[in-house]
Design an enzyme around this catalytic site. Structure first.
Site, PDB file in Angstrom:
ATOM      1  N   LEU A 157       0.433 -23.404 -27.623  1.00 31.88           N
ATOM      2  CA  LEU A 157      -0.505 -24.320 -26.957  1.00 31.88           C
ATOM      3  C   LEU A 157      -1.070 -25.379 -27.904  1.00 31.88           C
ATOM      4  CD1 LEU A 157      -2.454 -21.825 -24.649  1.00 31.88           C
ATOM      5  CD2 LEU A 157      -0.347 -23.101 -24.186  1.00 31.88           C
ATOM      6  N   HIS A 158      -1.212 -26.593 -27.358  1.00 28.62           N
ATOM      7  CA  HIS A 158      -1.759 -27.726 -28.117  1.00 28.62           C
ATOM      8  C   HIS A 158      -2.689 -28.524 -27.210  1.00 28.62           C
ATOM      9  CE1 HIS A 158       1.177 -29.993 -25.841  1.00 28.62           C
ATOM     10  NE2 HIS A 158       2.169 -29.258 -26.343  1.00 28.62           N
TER      11      HIS A 158
ATOM     12  N   GLY B   1      -2.307 -31.098 -25.465  1.00 30.40           N
ATOM     13  CA  GLY B   1      -1.740 -31.480 -24.164  1.00 30.40           C
ATOM     14  C   GLY B   1      -1.960 -30.372 -23.145  1.00 30.40           C
ATOM     15  N   HIS B   2      -1.621 -29.134 -23.529  1.00 27.98           N
ATOM     16  CA  HIS B   2      -1.834 -27.988 -22.636  1.00 27.98           C
ATOM     17  C   HIS B   2      -3.328 -27.847 -22.310  1.00 27.98           C
ATOM     18  CE1 HIS B   2       1.907 -26.496 -24.852  1.00 27.98           C
ATOM     19  NE2 HIS B   2       2.305 -26.563 -23.597  1.00 27.98           N
TER      20      HIS B   2
ATOM     21  N   GLN C 123      16.314 -22.315 -19.312  1.00 24.03           N
ATOM     22  CA  GLN C 123      16.248 -23.771 -19.393  1.00 24.03           C
ATOM     23  C   GLN C 123      16.691 -24.305 -20.761  1.00 24.03           C
ATOM     24  OE1 GLN C 123      11.908 -23.837 -18.504  1.00 24.03           O
ATOM     25  NE2 GLN C 123      11.828 -25.454 -20.038  1.00 24.03           N
TER      26      GLN C 123
ATOM     27  N   ASP D 195       6.634 -34.892 -19.493  1.00 26.88           N
ATOM     28  CA  ASP D 195       7.909 -34.409 -18.954  1.00 26.88           C
ATOM     29  C   ASP D 195       8.055 -34.973 -17.540  1.00 26.88           C
ATOM     30  OD1 ASP D 195       8.718 -32.333 -21.101  1.00 26.88           O
ATOM     31  OD2 ASP D 195       6.615 -31.966 -20.719  1.00 26.88           O
TER      32      ASP D 195
ATOM     33  N   SER E 173       3.276 -31.874 -28.835  1.00 25.45           N
ATOM     34  CA  SER E 173       4.405 -31.078 -28.361  1.00 25.45           C
ATOM     35  C   SER E 173       4.526 -29.831 -29.230  1.00 25.45           C
ATOM     36  CB  SER E 173       5.697 -31.902 -28.457  1.00 25.45           C
ATOM     37  OG  SER E 173       6.828 -31.072 -28.314  1.00 25.45           O
TER      38      SER E 173
ATOM     39  N   ARG F  75       7.146 -28.518 -30.057  1.00 26.42           N
ATOM     40  CA  ARG F  75       8.262 -28.752 -30.969  1.00 26.42           C
ATOM     41  C   ARG F  75       7.845 -29.521 -32.230  1.00 26.42           C
ATOM     42  NH1 ARG F  75      13.388 -27.704 -28.789  1.00 26.42           N
ATOM     43  NH2 ARG F  75      13.386 -27.370 -26.546  1.00 26.42           N
TER      44      ARG F  75
HETATM   45  P1  AMP Z   1       5.610 -26.761 -22.146  1.00 24.26           P
HETATM   46  O1  AMP Z   1       4.789 -25.635 -22.713  1.00 24.26           O
HETATM   47  O2  AMP Z   1       6.140 -27.693 -23.181  1.00 24.26           O
HETATM   48  O3  AMP Z   1       6.650 -26.278 -21.162  1.00 24.26           O
HETATM   49  O4  AMP Z   1       4.606 -27.646 -21.297  1.00 24.26           O
HETATM   50  C1  AMP Z   1       3.792 -27.105 -20.301  1.00 24.26           C
HETATM   51  C2  AMP Z   1       3.128 -28.231 -19.553  1.00 24.26           C
HETATM   52  O5  AMP Z   1       2.361 -29.012 -20.460  1.00 24.26           O
HETATM   53  C3  AMP Z   1       4.135 -29.180 -18.891  1.00 24.26           C
HETATM   54  O6  AMP Z   1       3.651 -29.553 -17.621  1.00 24.26           O
HETATM   55  C4  AMP Z   1       4.151 -30.362 -19.846  1.00 24.26           C
HETATM   56  O7  AMP Z   1       4.504 -31.574 -19.228  1.00 24.26           O
HETATM   57  C5  AMP Z   1       2.713 -30.388 -20.325  1.00 24.26           C
HETATM   58  N1  AMP Z   1       2.582 -31.094 -21.599  1.00 24.26           N
HETATM   59  C6  AMP Z   1       3.328 -30.895 -22.703  1.00 24.26           C
HETATM   60  N2  AMP Z   1       2.961 -31.752 -23.680  1.00 24.26           N
HETATM   61  C7  AMP Z   1       1.971 -32.511 -23.162  1.00 24.26           C
HETATM   62  C8  AMP Z   1       1.174 -33.595 -23.672  1.00 24.26           C
HETATM   63  N3  AMP Z   1       1.338 -34.073 -24.890  1.00 24.26           N
HETATM   64  N4  AMP Z   1       0.243 -34.134 -22.869  1.00 24.26           N
HETATM   65  C9  AMP Z   1       0.070 -33.655 -21.601  1.00 24.26           C
HETATM   66  N5  AMP Z   1       0.776 -32.657 -21.069  1.00 24.26           N
HETATM   67  C10 AMP Z   1       1.721 -32.088 -21.832  1.00 24.26           C
END
Ligand code: AMP
Length: 271
Positions: free
Chosen positions: A29-30, A32-33, A57, A146, A181, A183
């Site tokens: 988690l970051h 964005g999450h 995926q 995404d 991200s 990543r």
């Molecule tokens: P993930 O854990 O990468 O599968 O992402 C989970 C959710 O967080 C997805 O809906 C992503 O689009 C969203 N997400 C990932 N990175 C960001 C970001 N930098 N800003 C906003 N939402 C994000």
């Protein structure tokens, strides 16, 4: 905060909850999450966050194994945020039931990430379809970082008449412009600086394209990006967000979609 590893226990817990706001994640988690979770909490329903690194995926096993994970830190963050419910299923738990709705894969799945990541979106929709059937959330919060993923999930929901509303959330960036991200954890400082220069370059390019739509060539942009230190460009496209086609007029709203590699790390963004 209640943590569930079994779908049966989770189902029992949520059977009496009318409105659930759902935030699916792969952990690591970051910011964005966190912004998705905070937005979800502002909707007033109970928030359920899932953490599941979905092997279906990933098109390369190595990529799946290298995906950064940190469950202990994730749970600390979720607790700090006062998250109501957390679901951390094992592979078997989430894949061992028959789903009602068939996956609907819109044709947009063939473009951008769909071109080089065979089976990726089918894998995403498979897991999201399962989560939606299990949780039956009122809302699902998805990041437009995404964009293609969010678009395809929304199309699936509409086609299969699932009663969940997609809430799109804006992209959260680090101070240097790079989109947060999981990543990014795999980047060294030098690569992180290159990623930042790529975003600065693309923001500037977008401004120039807005002024004169005809005065750009993707091949030139690709060359410039390689000069900046990008290892490989998977794709770069300029699309109108509504038509999902190349814009023809400067009045149209468009974004530059990109997927690129810094050594082995693949990053995606849209600007
Ligand atoms: P993930 O854990 O990468 O599968 O992402 C989970 C959710 O967080 C997805 O809906 C992503 O689009 C969203 N997400 C990932 N990175 C960001 C970001 N930098 N800003 C906003 N939402 C994000």
């Amino acid at each position: 905060m209640k943590i569930f590893k079994s779908k049966h226990k989770l189902k029992k817990e949520i059977s009496n909850i009318k409105n659930i706001s759902f935030v699916p994640t792969m952990g690591g988690l970051h910011k964005g999450h966190i912004s998705l979770i905070k937005k979800s909490q502002s909707f007033g329903a109970k928030t359920l966050v899932s953490i599941f690194v979905n092997p279906k995926q990933f098109n390369e096993k190595k990529d799946f194994l290298n995906y950064p994970r940190n469950l202990k830190k994730d749970l600390k963050i979720l607790k700090y945020l006062n998250t109501d419910l957390v679901y951390i299923p094992h592979l078997k738990d989430i894949f061992s039931f028959k789903v009602k709705n068939k996956i609907f894969l819109d044709k947009f799945s063939k473009k951008l990430c769909g071109r080089s990541r065979e089976g990726h979106f089918k894998g995403v929709l498979n897991i999201v379809n399962r989560f939606l059937e299990l949780i039956k959330p009122r809302y699902i919060f998805l990041g437009i970082k995404d964009f293609q993923q969010s678009y395809l999930i929304n199309k699936h929901i509409l086609k299969t008449k699932i009663k969940t509303k997609v809430i799109n959330c804006k992209t959260i960036r680090e101070k240097n412009g790079v989109a947060c991200s999981t990543r990014n954890n795999n980047l060294n400082l030098h690569q992180y600086k290159i990623a930042s220069n790529v975003i600065k370059y693309l923001k500037n390019k977008k401004r120039m394209i807005k002024k004169n739509l005809y005065n750009f060539r993707l091949a030139d942009i690709k060359k410039d990006l390689i000069k900046l230190g990008v290892s490989k460009i998977d794709y770069i496209e300029v699309y109108n967000l509504k038509t999902l086609k190349k814009p023809k007029h400067t009045r149209e709203k468009f974004r530059i979609f990109i997927a690129f590699y810094l050594n082995k790390t693949r990053l995606i963004d849209n600007i």
